[in-house]
Design a protein around this motif. Sequence first.
Motif, PDB file in Angstrom:
ATOM      1  N   GLU A 136      35.690  35.394  33.350  1.00 53.66           N
ATOM      2  CA  GLU A 136      35.931  34.369  34.663  1.00 53.66           C
ATOM      3  C   GLU A 136      37.045  34.844  35.656  1.00 53.66           C
ATOM      4  O   GLU A 136      38.130  34.936  35.066  1.00 53.66           O
ATOM      5  CB  GLU A 136      35.885  32.901  34.108  1.00 53.66           C
ATOM      6  N   SER A 137      36.708  35.444  36.742  1.00 54.72           N
ATOM      7  CA  SER A 137      37.663  36.199  37.733  1.00 54.72           C
ATOM      8  C   SER A 137      38.876  35.314  37.755  1.00 54.72           C
ATOM      9  O   SER A 137      39.919  35.832  38.063  1.00 54.72           O
ATOM     10  CB  SER A 137      36.875  36.416  38.977  1.00 54.72           C
ATOM     11  N   LEU A 138      38.626  33.843  38.103  1.00 56.56           N
ATOM     12  CA  LEU A 138      39.800  33.009  38.416  1.00 56.56           C
ATOM     13  C   LEU A 138      40.841  32.770  37.473  1.00 56.56           C
ATOM     14  O   LEU A 138      41.893  33.098  37.451  1.00 56.56           O
ATOM     15  CB  LEU A 138      39.478  31.844  39.043  1.00 56.56           C
ATOM     16  N   VAL A 139      40.175  32.751  36.074  1.00 56.40           N
ATOM     17  CA  VAL A 139      41.041  32.684  34.667  1.00 56.40           C
ATOM     18  C   VAL A 139      41.653  34.102  34.770  1.00 56.40           C
ATOM     19  O   VAL A 139      42.809  34.235  34.306  1.00 56.40           O
ATOM     20  CB  VAL A 139      40.074  32.508  33.548  1.00 56.40           C
ATOM     21  N   ILE A 140      40.812  35.205  34.777  1.00 60.20           N
ATOM     22  CA  ILE A 140      41.410  36.654  34.346  1.00 60.20           C
ATOM     23  C   ILE A 140      42.723  36.732  35.502  1.00 60.20           C
ATOM     24  O   ILE A 140      43.651  37.306  35.098  1.00 60.20           O
ATOM     25  CB  ILE A 140      40.546  37.803  34.967  1.00 60.20           C
ATOM     26  N   LEU A 141      42.743  36.433  36.991  1.00 57.49           N
ATOM     27  CA  LEU A 141      43.755  36.674  37.808  1.00 57.49           C
ATOM     28  C   LEU A 141      44.985  35.939  37.234  1.00 57.49           C
ATOM     29  O   LEU A 141      46.004  36.442  37.280  1.00 57.49           O
ATOM     30  CB  LEU A 141      43.394  35.915  39.163  1.00 57.49           C
ATOM     31  N   GLN A 142      44.957  34.677  36.825  1.00 60.87           N
ATOM     32  CA  GLN A 142      45.870  33.876  36.049  1.00 60.87           C
ATOM     33  C   GLN A 142      46.478  34.798  34.612  1.00 60.87           C
ATOM     34  O   GLN A 142      47.716  34.798  34.628  1.00 60.87           O
ATOM     35  CB  GLN A 142      45.802  32.571  35.905  1.00 60.87           C
ATOM     36  N   TYR A 143      45.624  35.215  34.000  1.00 59.55           N
ATOM     37  CA  TYR A 143      45.768  35.964  33.061  1.00 59.55           C
ATOM     38  C   TYR A 143      46.690  37.100  33.045  1.00 59.55           C
ATOM     39  O   TYR A 143      47.614  37.373  32.376  1.00 59.55           O
ATOM     40  CB  TYR A 143      44.697  36.217  32.086  1.00 59.55           C
ATOM     41  N   VAL A 144      46.198  37.916  34.189  1.00 62.58           N
ATOM     42  CA  VAL A 144      46.980  39.217  34.381  1.00 62.58           C
ATOM     43  C   VAL A 144      48.322  38.841  35.016  1.00 62.58           C
ATOM     44  O   VAL A 144      49.293  39.723  34.411  1.00 62.58           O
ATOM     45  CB  VAL A 144      46.053  39.866  35.538  1.00 62.58           C
ATOM     46  N   ASP A 145      48.571  37.722  35.807  1.00 64.42           N
ATOM     47  CA  ASP A 145      49.735  37.337  36.139  1.00 64.42           C
ATOM     48  C   ASP A 145      50.959  37.061  35.039  1.00 64.42           C
ATOM     49  O   ASP A 145      51.861  37.686  34.928  1.00 64.42           O
ATOM     50  CB  ASP A 145      49.936  36.552  37.264  1.00 64.42           C
ATOM     51  N   LYS A 146      50.286  36.509  34.035  1.00 61.97           N
ATOM     52  CA  LYS A 146      51.152  35.982  32.796  1.00 61.97           C
ATOM     53  C   LYS A 146      51.346  37.263  31.961  1.00 61.97           C
ATOM     54  O   LYS A 146      52.545  37.417  31.305  1.00 61.97           O
ATOM     55  CB  LYS A 146      50.327  34.779  32.070  1.00 61.97           C
ATOM     56  N   ALA A 147      50.181  37.829  31.650  1.00 60.71           N
ATOM     57  CA  ALA A 147      50.215  38.993  30.688  1.00 60.71           C
ATOM     58  C   ALA A 147      51.039  40.146  30.918  1.00 60.71           C
ATOM     59  O   ALA A 147      51.810  40.775  30.080  1.00 60.71           O
ATOM     60  CB  ALA A 147      48.795  39.373  30.071  1.00 60.71           C
ATOM     61  N   PHE A 148      51.189  40.582  32.178  1.00 57.04           N
ATOM     62  CA  PHE A 148      51.759  41.394  32.757  1.00 57.04           C
ATOM     63  C   PHE A 148      53.069  41.111  33.666  1.00 57.04           C
ATOM     64  O   PHE A 148      53.137  41.993  34.861  1.00 57.04           O
ATOM     65  CB  PHE A 148      50.858  42.527  33.480  1.00 57.04           C
ATOM     66  N   ALA A 149      53.687  40.056  33.418  1.00 59.60           N
ATOM     67  CA  ALA A 149      54.681  39.560  34.270  1.00 59.60           C
ATOM     68  C   ALA A 149      55.759  40.700  34.368  1.00 59.60           C
ATOM     69  O   ALA A 149      56.506  40.555  35.566  1.00 59.60           O
ATOM     70  CB  ALA A 149      55.463  38.341  33.472  1.00 59.60           C
ATOM     71  N   GLY A 150      56.064  41.379  33.297  1.00 54.70           N
ATOM     72  CA  GLY A 150      57.056  42.464  33.660  1.00 54.70           C
ATOM     73  C   GLY A 150      56.814  43.847  34.190  1.00 54.70           C
ATOM     74  O   GLY A 150      57.622  44.737  34.096  1.00 54.70           O
TER      75      GLY A 150
END
Length: 240
Positions: free
Chosen positions: A71-85
Amino acid sequence: MASDAAAPDVRVVGGWASPFVMRVCVALRLKGVAYEFLQEELVKKIDLLLASNPVHKKMPVLLHGGRPVCESLVILQYVDKAFAGAGPPTPTMVRPRRPPYRFWAEYTDAKVRQIAGHDRRRQGRGGGAGRRGAAAEQVAAALGQLQEAFAGCSEGRHFFAGDDVGFLDIVLGSYVGWFRAAEKITGQPVLDETRTPRLAAWVARFCAHEAVGDVMPDAGRLVEFGEALRAALAASASRP
């Protein structure tokens, strides 16, 4: 986009023409994360997609170290959190849970996707002049609402998020290629500089962003894709 910041085995399963897939690619590029793109077939779904999203069987799917995220909206938030650094700090998904941003993201998908020509069932059926005219009026009304949302969310800056591309920019911006394809088909402007001048200026800035340009689909190719998809769906439906 190559980057040493990428975690092992970051892959995106989807199709180049899908606005929902484009969202994921833009988010990863904003983070500077390298990824492998696995192209979905025109009609028949590849095995990896079916295995990664067995319930809905829809693209996009993000595979991160073998773990599927759907799900694209879920993925957007995941990307932001998983690759925060990873890479420079970005406001990509800073405010997705704040009511105005989440509301307008869901509004965009509810109102715009049916008009942007990306609903496969509607593409399969085709549509006459009356349906296209009604759709044009619906998209004009929706974009008028989104222009007002832009004024409130941007607070006079260049993007919905402020000074750089963010969550809501990615959600709405993913439809721009299909807006342009619709303009080619109908000969009528979708993002009209007279009716929605702020959004028209925003589109130019969004498309010029380095994370967007290479993954924004060409309108002519999208028109050809739509025709090929209709033919493929018709052929599939006619088989016993």
